[in-house]
Design a protein around this motif. Structure first.
Motif, PDB file in Angstrom:
ATOM      1  N   SER A 422      34.485  46.663  39.793  1.00  0.00           N
ATOM      2  CA  SER A 422      34.991  46.273  41.115  1.00  0.00           C
ATOM      3  C   SER A 422      33.963  45.442  41.868  1.00  0.00           C
ATOM      4  N   ARG A 423      32.681  45.819  41.766  1.00  0.00           N
ATOM      5  CA  ARG A 423      31.638  45.053  42.446  1.00  0.00           C
ATOM      6  C   ARG A 423      31.547  43.637  41.862  1.00  0.00           C
ATOM      7  N   ASN A 424      31.626  43.522  40.545  1.00  0.00           N
ATOM      8  CA  ASN A 424      31.600  42.198  39.919  1.00  0.00           C
ATOM      9  C   ASN A 424      32.782  41.353  40.367  1.00  0.00           C
ATOM     10  N   HIS A 425      33.971  41.966  40.367  1.00  0.00           N
ATOM     11  CA  HIS A 425      35.166  41.237  40.769  1.00  0.00           C
ATOM     12  C   HIS A 425      35.052  40.757  42.220  1.00  0.00           C
ATOM     13  N   LYS A 426      34.454  41.572  43.080  1.00  0.00           N
ATOM     14  CA  LYS A 426      34.331  41.144  44.468  1.00  0.00           C
ATOM     15  C   LYS A 426      33.370  39.958  44.582  1.00  0.00           C
ATOM     16  N   ARG A 427      32.287  39.958  43.802  1.00  0.00           N
ATOM     17  CA  ARG A 427      31.366  38.822  43.830  1.00  0.00           C
ATOM     18  C   ARG A 427      32.096  37.531  43.432  1.00  0.00           C
ATOM     19  N   VAL A 428      32.921  37.634  42.387  1.00  0.00           N
ATOM     20  CA  VAL A 428      33.671  36.458  41.924  1.00  0.00           C
ATOM     21  C   VAL A 428      34.668  36.023  42.987  1.00  0.00           C
ATOM     22  N   ALA A 429      35.413  36.981  43.528  1.00  0.00           N
ATOM     23  CA  ALA A 429      36.446  36.646  44.523  1.00  0.00           C
ATOM     24  C   ALA A 429      35.833  36.005  45.757  1.00  0.00           C
ATOM     25  N   GLU A 430      34.723  36.553  46.241  1.00  0.00           N
ATOM     26  CA  GLU A 430      34.109  36.028  47.462  1.00  0.00           C
ATOM     27  C   GLU A 430      33.504  34.644  47.245  1.00  0.00           C
ATOM     28  N   THR A 431      33.014  34.392  46.039  1.00  0.00           N
ATOM     29  CA  THR A 431      32.355  33.100  45.775  1.00  0.00           C
ATOM     30  C   THR A 431      33.349  31.999  45.459  1.00  0.00           C
ATOM     31  N   TRP A 432      34.408  32.311  44.696  1.00  0.00           N
ATOM     32  CA  TRP A 432      35.220  31.250  44.110  1.00  0.00           C
ATOM     33  C   TRP A 432      36.677  31.213  44.532  1.00  0.00           C
ATOM     34  N   MET A 433      37.240  32.307  45.041  1.00  0.00           N
ATOM     35  CA  MET A 433      38.691  32.381  45.200  1.00  0.00           C
ATOM     36  C   MET A 433      39.191  32.035  46.602  1.00  0.00           C
ATOM     37  N   ASP A 434      38.292  31.769  47.530  1.00  0.00           N
ATOM     38  CA  ASP A 434      38.685  31.353  48.883  1.00  0.00           C
ATOM     39  C   ASP A 434      39.733  32.307  49.463  1.00  0.00           C
ATOM     40  N   GLU A 435      40.775  31.762  50.097  1.00  0.00           N
ATOM     41  CA  GLU A 435      41.780  32.616  50.747  1.00  0.00           C
ATOM     42  C   GLU A 435      42.610  33.423  49.751  1.00  0.00           C
ATOM     43  N   TYR A 436      42.607  33.015  48.468  1.00  0.00           N
ATOM     44  CA  TYR A 436      43.381  33.744  47.462  1.00  0.00           C
ATOM     45  C   TYR A 436      42.798  35.123  47.181  1.00  0.00           C
ATOM     46  N   LYS A 437      41.554  35.358  47.593  1.00  0.00           N
ATOM     47  CA  LYS A 437      40.958  36.686  47.387  1.00  0.00           C
ATOM     48  C   LYS A 437      41.768  37.764  48.101  1.00  0.00           C
ATOM     49  N   ASN A 438      42.483  37.381  49.165  1.00  0.00           N
ATOM     50  CA  ASN A 438      43.241  38.375  49.928  1.00  0.00           C
ATOM     51  C   ASN A 438      44.384  38.967  49.115  1.00  0.00           C
ATOM     52  N   PHE A 439      44.919  38.196  48.175  1.00  0.00           N
ATOM     53  CA  PHE A 439      45.954  38.752  47.297  1.00  0.00           C
ATOM     54  C   PHE A 439      45.367  39.852  46.410  1.00  0.00           C
ATOM     55  N   VAL A 440      44.107  39.678  45.993  1.00  0.00           N
ATOM     56  CA  VAL A 440      43.427  40.707  45.210  1.00  0.00           C
ATOM     57  C   VAL A 440      43.203  41.949  46.060  1.00  0.00           C
ATOM     58  N   TYR A 441      42.747  41.758  47.291  1.00  0.00           N
ATOM     59  CA  TYR A 441      42.460  42.908  48.151  1.00  0.00           C
ATOM     60  C   TYR A 441      43.723  43.675  48.525  1.00  0.00           C
ATOM     61  N   LYS A 442      44.865  42.985  48.580  1.00  0.00           N
ATOM     62  CA  LYS A 442      46.121  43.700  48.842  1.00  0.00           C
ATOM     63  C   LYS A 442      46.476  44.615  47.682  1.00  0.00           C
ATOM     64  N   ARG A 443      46.183  44.172  46.476  1.00  0.00           N
ATOM     65  CA  ARG A 443      46.444  45.005  45.298  1.00  0.00           C
ATOM     66  C   ARG A 443      45.390  46.103  45.151  1.00  0.00           C
ATOM     67  N   LEU A 444      44.142  45.750  45.487  1.00  0.00           N
ATOM     68  CA  LEU A 444      43.013  46.666  45.279  1.00  0.00           C
ATOM     69  C   LEU A 444      42.281  46.856  46.600  1.00  0.00           C
ATOM     70  N   PRO A 445      42.890  47.573  47.549  1.00  0.00           N
ATOM     71  CA  PRO A 445      42.319  47.673  48.901  1.00  0.00           C
ATOM     72  C   PRO A 445      40.930  48.286  48.936  1.00  0.00           C
ATOM     73  N   HIS A 446      40.571  49.091  47.934  1.00  0.00           N
ATOM     74  CA  HIS A 446      39.242  49.708  47.940  1.00  0.00           C
ATOM     75  C   HIS A 446      38.130  48.665  47.812  1.00  0.00           C
ATOM     76  N   MET A 447      38.463  47.483  47.275  1.00  0.00           N
ATOM     77  CA  MET A 447      37.443  46.456  47.085  1.00  0.00           C
ATOM     78  C   MET A 447      36.910  45.893  48.399  1.00  0.00           C
ATOM     79  N   LYS A 448      37.688  45.993  49.458  1.00  0.00           N
ATOM     80  CA  LYS A 448      37.242  45.465  50.750  1.00  0.00           C
ATOM     81  C   LYS A 448      35.952  46.130  51.207  1.00  0.00           C
ATOM     82  N   ASN A 449      35.793  47.401  50.859  1.00  0.00           N
ATOM     83  CA  ASN A 449      34.642  48.164  51.348  1.00  0.00           C
ATOM     84  C   ASN A 449      33.468  48.176  50.375  1.00  0.00           C
ATOM     85  N   ILE A 450      33.604  47.497  49.254  1.00  0.00           N
ATOM     86  CA  ILE A 450      32.525  47.452  48.266  1.00  0.00           C
ATOM     87  C   ILE A 450      31.503  46.400  48.679  1.00  0.00           C
ATOM     88  N   GLN A 451      30.227  46.746  48.546  1.00  0.00           N
ATOM     89  CA  GLN A 451      29.158  45.806  48.844  1.00  0.00           C
ATOM     90  C   GLN A 451      28.945  44.886  47.641  1.00  0.00           C
TER      91      GLN A 451
END
Length: 633
Positions: A422-451
């Protein structure tokens, strides 16, 4: 003026062709010094040398015809003269590339391998005898490796494989001048015979002039045979070709690969896992696209080495890699153009991650992997997005095939890294996925709170290379992905229990794994005290699966009494596509046109010829969406 330009152009073409023919025939005259040499040049050795010179003479005639044809295609105004010159250079460039190609097959070795017999030879599976199958050694090795390592020990380290490529791959020529490669293999506590077989398959089936080195990177292994014994073995048997790098603490797959890449000498890096086998002529098709364009990343088709018996089989003939919005790797069908050209490289949005080739120059242009990624997981998305968005591309090479063991389970653990995926996925989403990262966070809400850690270096790389947005990636690289994996999941066609009208029993998969059968049991809605798995969905993929699991009903046969099994869902219709008819209450398999049937006495289900008069073929979904069903079915 127009007439003068026309004459000057003709003089230019004539002088160019005279010079070109002079170079070709001057080179040929050096070779053709006597009749014996002429014979040897025009009639190749039966094993390895294609009749290149003969093809040159034939192709020169072809080239002359192309140029003459081009001369007849234009009226000679200024723009057309310029166009004609440009087209002639394109013809000559294409001619030059085609005439620098060769057949890289090692026919002597192929002939020798075909003759081999014994356990596991020709890629066949090997079955342990009854004593070994029940032995403590077999069980111990299985628990340590996630595959049947005792079977590996019974098979030759240099075993032969069946050539399962498309038949046209055997006719393909590749550039005669290709870059050298460094093969990088990270490993941690890999089984000795599996690791060595990986090395032997590379050495035996790779042209020696293209193989700079094999770099084994030991991610702090604990098994004794991977220490001095391994060092001694590679020194004695591979004479400096294989090198071992030792890490002094456990780093994980990503940083281990980076350690190997930094030490590599060759122009092209090939990353492999430590449990693979290379098939016939695997390397030239893998690196030719890189020789033509260094920003191209190339993946082989990955075949399957069975974890139980080590049988080598094809996974399929290729599909495009993508992801769903849970960031799980998925595959979607090839487009029609690629299906019509089954030996040509095809573009793929996302690589599987374990096996690929990349120019060292291109890899370090964006500083390789994000070394903030821990252990493994997410690195295939990070590298894929980075390559595409920063100006490169990813292709799969169908004529390059590598077998891979998929472990039944991970025996190594995460060495205290926590929820690293989950931490790796968040690094990728924050760096490369722009606004599309929000679709990931809707599916995996716990990722929002991961550092995710410090991302400044990765964002700076993206900015310095002026990389494209993720919207650009979705619209230009993976435009049809949302047809298979939409960001917002559509509702199912039907869901809930599936009750037999005849038997008043319900279908129950009992949480069984992939490749299991299933049948009828007492309905849980009738008896709340019984266990089981009776809540299903006929999803928008048109497959039927237990709710919240990724196994689907699968029918691989088209004859009456065909079994229904559970298999991992692939979302590509085929064996897993069903439809429900609310009027007749039948569940119909779309390809075979068979209907789900049952035997209430044996509590069995199976596929049979459809007959609306048979109550055993009538099923009641607990809930269904009539509007959707009428629209799509």
């Amino acid at each position: 003026m127009r007439k003068l330009k026309k004459q000057l152009f003709k003089i230019f073409v004539i002088l160019f062709l005279v010079y070109f023919f002079y170079l070709i025939f001057n080179e040929s005259s050096k070779k053709l010094t006597d009749n014996k040499k002429i014979h040897n040049e025009l009639i190749p050795d039966k094993v390895n040398d294609p009749p290149i010179l003969k093809e040159k003479f034939q192709n020169l005639n072809h080239l002359n015809g192309l140029l003459k044809n081009n001369e007849n295609n234009y009226d000679f105004d200024d723009k057309e003269i310029e166009k004609r010159v440009e087209d002639n250079f394109k013809i000559l460039d294409k001619f030059e590339i085609e005439n620098l190609k060769k057949d890289w097959h090692n026919y002597n070795q192929i002939a020798q391998e075909v003759q081999r017999i014994g356990p596991g030879e020709q890629g066949l599976g090997f079955v342990l005898d009854a004593l070994d199958a029940k032995s403590n050694l077999k069980q111990t090795l299985y628990s340590q490796n996630g595959f049947n390592a005792l079977v590996s020990d019974k098979i030759s380290l240099e075993r032969s494989l069946s050539d399962i490529r498309h038949a046209d791959c055997k006719k393909k020529l590749y550039l005669s001048k290709l870059p050298k490669v460094s093969v990088i293999i990270p490993f941690h506590d890999e089984h000795f015979s599996v690791l060595l077989r990986s090395i032997y398959s590379i050495v035996k089936r790779t042209p020696s002039q293209l193989l700079e080195e094999i770099i084994l990177v030991d991610d702090f292994s604990t098994k004794d045979f991977l220490k001095q014994k391994l060092d001694d073995y590679v020194t004695e048997n591979f004479k400096g070709l294989v090198k071992v790098i030792r890490l002094h603490k456990r780093e994980g797959l990503i940083r281990t690969r980076m350690a190997g890449a930094r030490q590599a000498k060759a122009e092209v890096l090939v990353f492999f896992d430590s449990h693979i086998e290379c098939n016939v002529n695997w390397l030239p098709p893998l690196i030719e696209p890189i020789a033509l364009n260094y920003t191209t990343v190339v993946c082989p088709l990955i075949d399957v080495i069975n974890e139980e018996n080590f049988a080598y089989t094809a996974q399929d003939n290729g599909a495009r890699g993508v992801f769903d919005w849970d960031l799980l790797y998925k595959r979607i069908p090839l487009i029609d153009e690629h299906k019509r050209n089954p030996t040509e490289p095809f573009e793929s949005p996302v690589m599987a991650g374990g096996l690929f080739a990349i120019s060292k120059k291109w890899f370090f242009t964006f500083d390789g992997y994000d070394e903030g990624l821990d252990v493994w997981g997410g690195e295939q998305y990070e590298l894929s997005f980075k390559v595409w968005q920063c100006g490169g591309r990813i292709v799969d090479a169908p004529c390059s095939r590598i077998g891979h063991i998929y472990r039944k389970f991970n025996p190594f653990g995460a060495f205290g890294a926590g929820d690293y995926v989950s931490r790796n996925h968040k690094r990728v989403a924050e760096t490369w996925m722009d606004e599309y990262k929000n679709f990931v966070y809707k599916r995996l809400p716990h990722m929002k709170n991961i550092q995710s850690g410090d991302l400044k270096k990765q964002i700076d790389i993206r900015n310095s290379l002026k990389c494209q947005s993720f919207k650009w990636f979705m619209e230009n690289v993976a435009p049809d992905m949302i047809n298979y994996y939409p960001p917002v999941i559509p509702p199912p066609y039907a869901y809930g229990e599936i009750r037999s009208v005849e038997a008043n029993f319900c279908i129950d998969t009992k949480f069984r794994p992939s490749q299991s059968n299933f049948g009828l049991e007492t309905c849980q809605s009738s008896n709340k005290d019984i266990g089981g798995e009776q809540n299903f969905e006929l999803t928008w993929h048109k497959d039927i699966r237990p709710k919240s699991r990724n196994v689907c009903w699968d029918v691989s046969q088209s004859s009456p009494n065909s079994p229904v099994l559970l298999f991992e869902c692939h979302g590509m219709h085929g064996n897993q596509e069903f439809k429900y008819n609310p009027k007749t209450l039948q569940i119909i398999h779309s390809i075979s046109k068979l209907c789900l049937d049952s035997n209430k006495d044996r509590k069995e289900i199976y596929m049979n010829n459809c007959d609306i008069k048979m109550d055993s073929q009538k099923w009641q979904f607990e809930f269904f969406n009539l509007t959707m069903i009428q629209h799509d079915f």
